[in-house]
Enzyme design. Structure first.
Site, PDB file in Angstrom:
ATOM      1  N   TYR A 174       0.842  -1.208   0.000  1.00 34.20           N
ATOM      2  CA  TYR A 174       0.000   0.000   0.000  1.00 34.20           C
ATOM      3  C   TYR A 174       0.879   1.260   0.000  1.00 34.20           C
ATOM      4  CZ  TYR A 174      -3.741  -3.296   0.327  1.00 34.20           C
ATOM      5  OH  TYR A 174      -4.602  -4.317   0.024  1.00 34.20           O
ATOM      6  N   GLY A 234      -3.903 -13.479  12.369  1.00 32.05           N
ATOM      7  CA  GLY A 234      -4.892 -13.017  11.396  1.00 32.05           C
ATOM      8  C   GLY A 234      -5.977 -14.039  11.155  1.00 32.05           C
ATOM      9  N   ARG A 235      -5.763 -14.907  10.133  1.00 26.32           N
ATOM     10  CA  ARG A 235      -6.819 -15.831   9.710  1.00 26.32           C
ATOM     11  C   ARG A 235      -7.426 -16.660  10.840  1.00 26.32           C
ATOM     12  NH1 ARG A 235      -3.108 -17.502   4.777  1.00 26.32           N
ATOM     13  NH2 ARG A 235      -1.647 -16.909   6.420  1.00 26.32           N
TER      14      ARG A 235
HETATM   15  C1  LIG Z   1      -9.014 -11.392   4.805  1.00 28.12           C
HETATM   16  C2  LIG Z   1      -7.717 -10.708   5.102  1.00 28.12           C
HETATM   17  C3  LIG Z   1      -7.666  -9.322   5.125  1.00 28.12           C
HETATM   18  C4  LIG Z   1      -6.471  -8.661   5.442  1.00 28.12           C
HETATM   19  N1  LIG Z   1      -6.467  -7.295   5.519  1.00 28.12           N
HETATM   20  C5  LIG Z   1      -5.365  -6.660   5.965  1.00 28.12           C
HETATM   21  C6  LIG Z   1      -5.406  -5.258   6.225  1.00 28.12           C
HETATM   22  O1  LIG Z   1      -6.430  -4.573   6.071  1.00 28.12           O
HETATM   23  N2  LIG Z   1      -4.265  -4.679   6.679  1.00 28.12           N
HETATM   24  C7  LIG Z   1      -3.102  -5.402   6.877  1.00 28.12           C
HETATM   25  O2  LIG Z   1      -2.101  -4.835   7.302  1.00 28.12           O
HETATM   26  N3  LIG Z   1      -3.047  -6.729   6.652  1.00 28.12           N
HETATM   27  C8  LIG Z   1      -4.155  -7.383   6.235  1.00 28.12           C
HETATM   28  N4  LIG Z   1      -4.127  -8.743   6.090  1.00 28.12           N
HETATM   29  C9  LIG Z   1      -2.912  -9.512   6.453  1.00 28.12           C
HETATM   30  C10 LIG Z   1      -3.028 -10.031   7.906  1.00 28.12           C
HETATM   31  O3  LIG Z   1      -2.966  -8.959   8.828  1.00 28.12           O
HETATM   32  C11 LIG Z   1      -1.909 -11.044   8.269  1.00 28.12           C
HETATM   33  O4  LIG Z   1      -0.667 -10.427   8.141  1.00 28.12           O
HETATM   34  C12 LIG Z   1      -1.942 -12.287   7.395  1.00 28.12           C
HETATM   35  O5  LIG Z   1      -3.241 -12.842   7.329  1.00 28.12           O
HETATM   36  C13 LIG Z   1      -0.943 -13.373   7.899  1.00 28.12           C
HETATM   37  O6  LIG Z   1      -1.235 -13.746   9.227  1.00 28.12           O
HETATM   38  P1  LIG Z   1      -2.060 -15.102   9.553  1.00 28.12           P
HETATM   39  O7  LIG Z   1      -1.241 -16.265   9.050  1.00 28.12           O
HETATM   40  O8  LIG Z   1      -2.162 -15.115  11.054  1.00 28.12           O
HETATM   41  O9  LIG Z   1      -3.371 -14.996   8.868  1.00 28.12           O
HETATM   42  C14 LIG Z   1      -5.302  -9.415   5.731  1.00 28.12           C
HETATM   43  C15 LIG Z   1      -5.356 -10.809   5.679  1.00 28.12           C
HETATM   44  C16 LIG Z   1      -6.545 -11.463   5.380  1.00 28.12           C
HETATM   45  C17 LIG Z   1      -6.575 -12.966   5.385  1.00 28.12           C
END
Ligand SMILES: Cc1cc2nc3c(=O)[nH]c(=O)nc-3n(C[C@H](O)[C@H](O)[C@H](O)COP(=O)(O)O)c2cc1C
Length: 388
Positions: A195, A328-329
């Site tokens: 971004y 996150g997820r």
């Molecule tokens: C549906 C979705 C939306 C996301 N939106 C953002 C966001 O708005 N801002 C951001 O910094 N990262 C966003 N991410 C990235 C997550 O913050 C995170 O870094 C990523 O899912 C990896 O972590 P995890 O393995 O715990 O899911 C998003 C991820 C997912 C799956």
């Protein structure tokens, strides 16, 4: 009811011995555990970027996190990623956010707003004013772009003028003030995942010849000025910065991330922000390189190529490579991530991308807690999804 957080009164339960359940002092904000809910765009705002009642329930259910970082919120109209992304630039949006933050506080939680300016990662169809996307330079992102009408080709962005860059810095400060008025405990600046801030940091997207481009000292300037302006506006103890060095998401190119991010950390450390939120990447092991260079609170995240598990989150904090871990997820599918750790219950597995975005309650606020005895329903079909 006013629900702003008192910075010393949210003391917590005693540590239980689990590395993720010990408290942490985040620049005066007492966190009861080490699990941060990672920012996740979920597209439940209305078409004017106003948070909806569903969002109150979604965030309230997840108040057990040490800290919630909200989905990316656009600091101005040019930064709007999608029509259903929430904003903080109208009083109606601020008032609606107040209901969200109030519910989180009443449930015992804490919440920062993530300020996310999409830069080139948008489309005239996704901006309320129909404007051309703006960026450091006129370098187009790979397509397609997701809009409410389906997938479309990307548009070559317009390079911001030097004066517009300064105004965009000021817009971040204004949005941060609005976030505090909306009851947030602080803001996280989104400098990751392709971004606008990341576009300035990366040599593939920043071809500018003015003071915001060129060598490392120029490319880090926008990020540093945003952190500085936001810290001046609301206090450095309420500001976090998220970065994802080397992340190629959205067509990003960073030929040699190490010197850029080392310089960035050296420049923002004296400003004393509350935390650095660092997404790791196998192509540039950011945690290994930058953890020794950051003495403040570090929030670690494994990045999207590796799903966070209870084991990896625990190991990250137990090893000292991060003070806090962002999840996150798993938070999409487990509103009670922390409560499950405390109860010794496994996290429900994450499911496919159909659950990431959408509209309505399904796959959003109907995910069962471990003690609820309900089952997950399949979400309603989603016409189009965004890349996160
Ligand atoms: C549906 C979705 C939306 C996301 N939106 C953002 C966001 O708005 N801002 C951001 O910094 N990262 C966003 N991410 C990235 C997550 O913050 C995170 O870094 C990523 O899912 C990896 O972590 P995890 O393995 O715990 O899911 C998003 C991820 C997912 C799956």
């Amino acid at each position: 009811m006013t629900t702003t957080t008192t910075w010393t009164d949210r003391r917590t339960t005693a540590p239980t011995g689990h590395p993720l359940l010990s408290p942490h002092d985040l620049a005066g904000l007492a966190l009861p555990n080490r699990v941060v809910m990672a920012p996740m765009t979920r597209m439940r705002a209305d078409h004017r970027g106003v948070p909806t009642p569903l969002m109150i329930e979604y965030y309230r259910q997840r108040a057990g996190a040490a800290l919630i970082v909200s989905e990316g919120i656009s600091p101005n109209i040019a930064g709007r990623h999608h029509p259903l992304q929430p904003g903080l630039d109208t009083e109606e949006q601020v008032a609606a956010w107040r209901s969200v933050t109030g519910a989180v506080h009443t449930a015992g939680g804490r919440i920062f707003a993530q300020l996310m300016h999409s830069g080139r990662n948008t489309h005239p169809a996704n901006r309320p004013d129909g404007g051309i996307p703006v960026a450091p330079s006129a370098v187009v992102a790979p397509g397609p772009v997701h809009t409410l009408d389906g997938k479309v080709d990307p548009v070559v962005p317009r390079a911001l003028t030097t004066e517009e860059v300064r105004r965009t810095v000021a817009d971040h400060a204004e949005a941060a003030r609005a976030a505090i008025r909306a009851g947030f405990d602080g803001v996280e600046i989104h400098g990751a995942n392709g971004y606008l801030v990341h576009q300035f940091l990366a040599d593939g997207t920043n071809l500018r010849a003015d003071r915001y481009g060129g060598p490392v000292s120029g490319r880090i300037r926008f990020a540093v000025e945003v952190v500085e302006a936001v810290a001046d506006a609301i206090g450095a103890h309420r500001v976090g910065l998220r970065i994802s060095p080397g992340n190629k998401e959205g067509g990003m190119v960073e030929r040699d991330p190490a010197p850029t991010y080392r310089a960035l950390l050296a420049a923002i450390a004296p400003l004393g922000p509350a935390y650095l939120h660092l997404t790791d990447d196998p192509r540039y092991p950011a945690l290994d390189d930058l953890r020794p260079r950051w003495s403040g609170t570090l929030v670690g995240n494994t990045g999207e190529h590796v799903e966070t598990t209870q084991e990896s989150a625990t190991a990250l904090v137990a090893s000292g490579r991060a003070d806090l871990v962002s999840v996150g997820r798993p938070y999409i599918f487990n509103p009670d991530v922390v409560e499950r750790i405390a109860a010794g219950v496994a996290w429900a597995p994450i499911r496919g991308k159909d659950y990431h975005y959408g509209s309505g309650p399904h796959g959003y606020v109907d995910l069962p807690r471990h003690d609820a005895g309900t089952t997950l329903r399949t979400p309603a079909p989603i016409s189009e999804k965004l890349e996160e």
